[in-house]
Motif scaffolding. Sequence first.
Motif, PDB file in Angstrom:
ATOM      1  N   HIS A  89     -13.260 -33.117   8.535  1.00 36.27           N
ATOM      2  CA  HIS A  89     -14.518 -33.757   8.925  1.00 36.27           C
ATOM      3  C   HIS A  89     -15.150 -32.941  10.045  1.00 36.27           C
ATOM      4  O   HIS A  89     -14.596 -32.829  11.128  1.00 36.27           O
ATOM      5  N   LYS A  90     -16.308 -32.382   9.742  1.00 35.05           N
ATOM      6  CA  LYS A  90     -16.976 -31.546  10.746  1.00 35.05           C
ATOM      7  C   LYS A  90     -18.194 -32.262  11.295  1.00 35.05           C
ATOM      8  O   LYS A  90     -18.902 -32.938  10.552  1.00 35.05           O
ATOM      9  N   LEU A  91     -18.396 -32.097  12.563  1.00 32.14           N
ATOM     10  CA  LEU A  91     -19.541 -32.735  13.214  1.00 32.14           C
ATOM     11  C   LEU A  91     -20.664 -31.729  13.396  1.00 32.14           C
ATOM     12  O   LEU A  91     -20.431 -30.524  13.419  1.00 32.14           O
ATOM     13  N   GLU A  92     -21.861 -32.240  13.512  1.00 35.04           N
ATOM     14  CA  GLU A  92     -23.020 -31.368  13.721  1.00 35.04           C
ATOM     15  C   GLU A  92     -23.114 -31.000  15.202  1.00 35.04           C
ATOM     16  O   GLU A  92     -23.090 -31.874  16.064  1.00 35.04           O
ATOM     17  N   VAL A  93     -23.264 -29.713  15.431  1.00 35.76           N
ATOM     18  CA  VAL A  93     -23.444 -29.274  16.820  1.00 35.76           C
ATOM     19  C   VAL A  93     -24.915 -29.461  17.202  1.00 35.76           C
ATOM     20  O   VAL A  93     -25.743 -29.856  16.376  1.00 35.76           O
ATOM     21  N   SER A  94     -25.217 -29.157  18.439  1.00 38.69           N
ATOM     22  CA  SER A  94     -26.589 -29.300  18.925  1.00 38.69           C
ATOM     23  C   SER A  94     -27.554 -28.490  18.066  1.00 38.69           C
ATOM     24  O   SER A  94     -27.200 -27.429  17.550  1.00 38.69           O
ATOM     25  N   ARG A  95     -28.753 -28.993  17.942  1.00 38.78           N
ATOM     26  CA  ARG A  95     -29.760 -28.246  17.183  1.00 38.78           C
ATOM     27  C   ARG A  95     -30.053 -26.902  17.828  1.00 38.78           C
ATOM     28  O   ARG A  95     -30.507 -25.991  17.174  1.00 38.78           O
ATOM     29  N   ARG A  96     -29.830 -26.817  19.127  1.00 35.27           N
ATOM     30  CA  ARG A  96     -30.105 -25.553  19.823  1.00 35.27           C
ATOM     31  C   ARG A  96     -28.809 -24.799  20.137  1.00 35.27           C
ATOM     32  O   ARG A  96     -28.752 -23.990  21.066  1.00 35.27           O
ATOM     33  N   ALA A  97     -27.774 -25.054  19.366  1.00 38.29           N
ATOM     34  CA  ALA A  97     -26.486 -24.390  19.618  1.00 38.29           C
ATOM     35  C   ALA A  97     -26.620 -22.875  19.470  1.00 38.29           C
ATOM     36  O   ALA A  97     -27.382 -22.387  18.641  1.00 38.29           O
ATOM     37  N   ARG A  98     -25.867 -22.163  20.296  1.00 40.70           N
ATOM     38  CA  ARG A  98     -25.801 -20.704  20.132  1.00 40.70           C
ATOM     39  C   ARG A  98     -24.532 -20.421  19.337  1.00 40.70           C
ATOM     40  O   ARG A  98     -23.460 -20.251  19.890  1.00 40.70           O
ATOM     41  N   GLY A  99     -24.670 -20.410  18.029  1.00 37.36           N
ATOM     42  CA  GLY A  99     -23.519 -20.186  17.157  1.00 37.36           C
ATOM     43  C   GLY A  99     -23.111 -18.719  17.135  1.00 37.36           C
ATOM     44  O   GLY A  99     -23.697 -17.875  17.813  1.00 37.36           O
ATOM     45  N   GLN A 100     -22.109 -18.427  16.317  1.00 37.55           N
ATOM     46  CA  GLN A 100     -21.561 -17.063  16.282  1.00 37.55           C
ATOM     47  C   GLN A 100     -22.185 -16.251  15.153  1.00 37.55           C
ATOM     48  O   GLN A 100     -21.496 -15.545  14.423  1.00 37.55           O
ATOM     49  N   GLN A 101     -23.473 -16.397  15.010  1.00 34.34           N
ATOM     50  CA  GLN A 101     -24.184 -15.690  13.942  1.00 34.34           C
ATOM     51  C   GLN A 101     -25.583 -15.331  14.435  1.00 34.34           C
ATOM     52  O   GLN A 101     -26.061 -15.868  15.432  1.00 34.34           O
ATOM     53  N   PHE A 102     -26.233 -14.471  13.661  1.00 38.59           N
ATOM     54  CA  PHE A 102     -27.639 -14.149  13.935  1.00 38.59           C
ATOM     55  C   PHE A 102     -28.407 -14.138  12.628  1.00 38.59           C
ATOM     56  O   PHE A 102     -27.843 -13.886  11.561  1.00 38.59           O
ATOM     57  N   VAL A 103     -29.677 -14.437  12.749  1.00 41.33           N
ATOM     58  CA  VAL A 103     -30.580 -14.369  11.604  1.00 41.33           C
ATOM     59  C   VAL A 103     -31.702 -13.414  11.986  1.00 41.33           C
ATOM     60  O   VAL A 103     -32.314 -13.557  13.051  1.00 41.33           O
TER      61      VAL A 103
END
Length: 167
Positions: A31-45
């Motif tokens: 079960h995964k939870l949603e992180v903040s909408r402004r999270a700085r994840g470990q990816q780039f677009v």
Amino acid sequence: MEGTGLGIAKGMALTLKHLFRKKITTQYPEHKLEVSRRARGQQFVWRADLCTGCATCAKSCPHGIIHIETSKNGGNKYIVDKIEFDIGRCMFCGLCVEVCPYNALYMGRAYEQGRYSRRLLWADRETLMDPNIQPSAYGHPELEPQIPEQTLLVYDQICKETVGKDD
Ligand code: SF4
Ligand code: SF4
């Protein structure tokens, strides 16, 4: 007053309160939870259509992990021949996203990017343009309406639910 055992009673009352409150743990990773909408994840677009190859992002990176190669496209315009991020050395400060003058760079929201080899942490052009990566609203608040609401509890919410105060 604390010496009379009131402190222990207060502590026990708080413990009891925690015993009956709503559970805040989940069965990760099922079960995964949603992180903040402004999270700085470990990816780039990266948006190739908006990028001018100015390399402001690369110059602003404190770790120098953004590699860009450009060539002239006739007149004064540049085309990006190569762009790569060495994500294994990234500290996810977000500076590169903040400084991009053309809104061509976004952070992603994913947080499970562990790999067995550091080389696999390099993000090349194709990875940066992967349509399956959801961009974060970090530095781009206009994206917030399209991003699921945060369900990962934050400290403030826990305090309100358990001890009824904001600190
Ligand atoms: S988030 Fe920070 S460390 Fe990572 S690439 Fe951008 S500027 Fe560099
Ligand atoms: S700062 Fe933005 S426009 Fe300039 S090279 Fe980086 S991604 Fe492209």
